[in-house]
Enzyme design. Structure first.
Site, PDB file in Angstrom:
ATOM      1  N   ASP A  94       0.810  -1.221   0.000  1.00  0.00           N
ATOM      2  CA  ASP A  94       0.000   0.000   0.000  1.00  0.00           C
ATOM      3  C   ASP A  94       0.844   1.272   0.000  1.00  0.00           C
ATOM      4  O   ASP A  94       0.289   2.377   0.042  1.00  0.00           O
ATOM      5  CB  ASP A  94      -0.968   0.002   1.195  1.00  0.00           C
ATOM      6  CG  ASP A  94      -2.149  -0.928   0.962  1.00  0.00           C
ATOM      7  OD1 ASP A  94      -2.605  -1.018  -0.187  1.00  0.00           O
ATOM      8  OD2 ASP A  94      -2.608  -1.562   1.927  1.00  0.00           O
ATOM      9  N   ASP A 157      -5.896  -5.511  -4.965  1.00  0.00           N
ATOM     10  CA  ASP A 157      -5.733  -4.077  -4.681  1.00  0.00           C
ATOM     11  C   ASP A 157      -4.385  -3.552  -5.168  1.00  0.00           C
ATOM     12  O   ASP A 157      -4.240  -2.379  -5.522  1.00  0.00           O
ATOM     13  CB  ASP A 157      -5.835  -3.800  -3.170  1.00  0.00           C
ATOM     14  CG  ASP A 157      -6.839  -4.676  -2.444  1.00  0.00           C
ATOM     15  OD1 ASP A 157      -7.041  -5.831  -2.878  1.00  0.00           O
ATOM     16  OD2 ASP A 157      -7.402  -4.218  -1.450  1.00  0.00           O
TER      17      ASP A 157
HETATM   18  N1  GLY Z   1      -7.144  -2.421   0.292  1.00  0.00           N
HETATM   19  C1  GLY Z   1      -8.213  -2.810   1.107  1.00  0.00           C
HETATM   20  C2  GLY Z   1      -9.556  -2.365   0.645  1.00  0.00           C
HETATM   21  O1  GLY Z   1      -9.813  -2.105  -0.512  1.00  0.00           O
HETATM   22  O2  GLY Z   1     -10.416  -2.278   1.494  1.00  0.00           O
END
Ligand code: GLY
Length: 372
Positions: A94, A157
């Site tokens: 992330d 993601d």
């Molecule tokens: N990356 C986690 C979500 O989309 O909630």
């Protein structure tokens, strides 16, 4: 009214609403609302994965209004994230969401060298997560999470985080970052995307051999289901890989998932949390709608195919008519975002829901803002 005029008219309401929201929350790190009031993910929660989005909203508002007040607050947010950057255990895939929307965008706008430094550190750390045997970028850090060994876990993601690596190659002239991003994207095509065009949320690889082991339902309903925000991450993420590489296979993949998404949207035009969830409870996730809409708009730009633009506009109009809260005393703009199907945070205002809704409107209005 054409699409541009419609988006401009909604953005003028966004501008008024967000001024009040930012005044109230200026020095917080907002994530999710409870009864219309944002929480604060500063302090010991500074490494929370969504903590780039508030900076993103501030930069969006700066681009929309030209008001330097928003820029100053965005720098403040970027500085706060240094506590995360200095904590190796709290850095993960992330890094893209956190630093693309803050330091990378800041650097691209102003050439600020501190912002560049942060961005390179974040990209190098993310590149270091690449598993050479499995050709994937590892998602999280814990060795064991909920009794599962997650050393070989990758999640859909991450497609949205790859632009940090594309940027790092462009910036440094070193192709390694781009090679890693493309290798991960290629592995996602064969390991995550199902024959019907839907995408898994989590795939486990053997971290030693790189073999695909199995998939997990993750934040969706269950194994084999189709978490809508994950479909959005795939659509927009693959569209971005196409934009950064020009490789048609990424555009084709974005289209496959987009076609599946469009065919799965119910008659109400309100997107559920999972396309394969039971009829009750009828959980929605508006964040999935806005993320997918951003992807549809980019696919329409790349292909000239109107159906993707029409789908984006239709979904965004439904959000505007049925799910936006224009009361300036309420912190969130879009209602009914869902964190995860099996979680108590259902149908709330979430910072990234507002971020992508505003981003989609800015794309339609032709306002220059592209942090990816
Ligand atoms: N990356 C986690 C979500 O989309 O909630």
């Amino acid at each position: 009214m054409d699409n541009k005029a419609w988006a401009e008219s909604v953005l003028s309401k966004v501008e008024k609403k967000m001024k009040a929201v930012v005044e109230r929350n200026a020095h917080k790190v907002p994530y999710i609302t409870d009864n219309g009031v944002y929480d604060n993910r500063d302090g010991d929660q500074i490494s929370w994965w969504t903590n780039g989005f508030w900076g993103g909203v501030l930069w969006e508002m700066a681009a929309l209004t030209g008001d330097s007040w928003y820029e100053d607050l965005a720098y403040e947010m970027e500085n706060k994230l240094d506590r995360n950057l200095m904590c190796a255990e709290q850095l993960d895939h992330d890094n893209g969401f956190k630093w693309l929307l803050t330091s990378v965008y800041h650097y691209k706008k102003t050439g600020n060298q501190e912002a560049r430094n942060r961005s390179i550190l974040a990209a190098e750390n993310m590149a270091g997560r690449y598993n050479l045997a499995g050709h994937f970028i590892r998602a999280w850090n814990d060795h064991v999470r909920d009794k599962e060994d997650v050393r070989g876990w990758a999640i859909i993601d991450c497609m949205m985080n790859l632009p940090l690596l594309y940027w790092a190659s462009d910036e440094t002239g070193d192709p390694r970052f781009r090679h890693i991003a493309k290798s991960h994207a290629d592995r996602v095509i064969d390991a995550f995307i199902r024959p019907d065009g839907s995408a898994c949320h989590i795939v486990e690889f053997d971290p030693e051999t790189g073999e695909r082991v199995k998939s997990y339902g993750g934040q969706g309903y269950g194994h084999g289901s189709s978490w809508t925000r994950g479909q959005g991450w795939a659509i927009y993420g693959f569209a971005l890989s196409y934009i950064h590489t020009g490789e048609k296979k990424y555009l084709e993949t974005a289209k496959r998932v987009a076609d599946y998404f469009i065919a799965s949207v119910p008659e109400s035009n309100l997107v559920p949390c999972d396309f394969r969830q039971p009829a009750e409870p009828a959980l929605e996730d508006t964040t999935a709608t806005s993320i997918a809409a951003c992807g549809f708009i980019e696919i329409a730009k790349a292909t000239g195919e109107e159906k993707y633009l029409d789908a984006a506009v239709s979904l965004l109009k439904t959000l505007e008519e049925k799910r936006c809260n224009w009361d300036p005393a309420v912190d969130n703009l879009v209602e009914k975002g869902t964190v995860a199907y099996h979680n108590s945070e259902h149908e709330r205002g979430i910072v990234y829901g507002d971020f992508y809704f505003i981003e989609a409107l800015m794309k339609l209005a032709g306002i220059e803002y592209f942090p990816w």
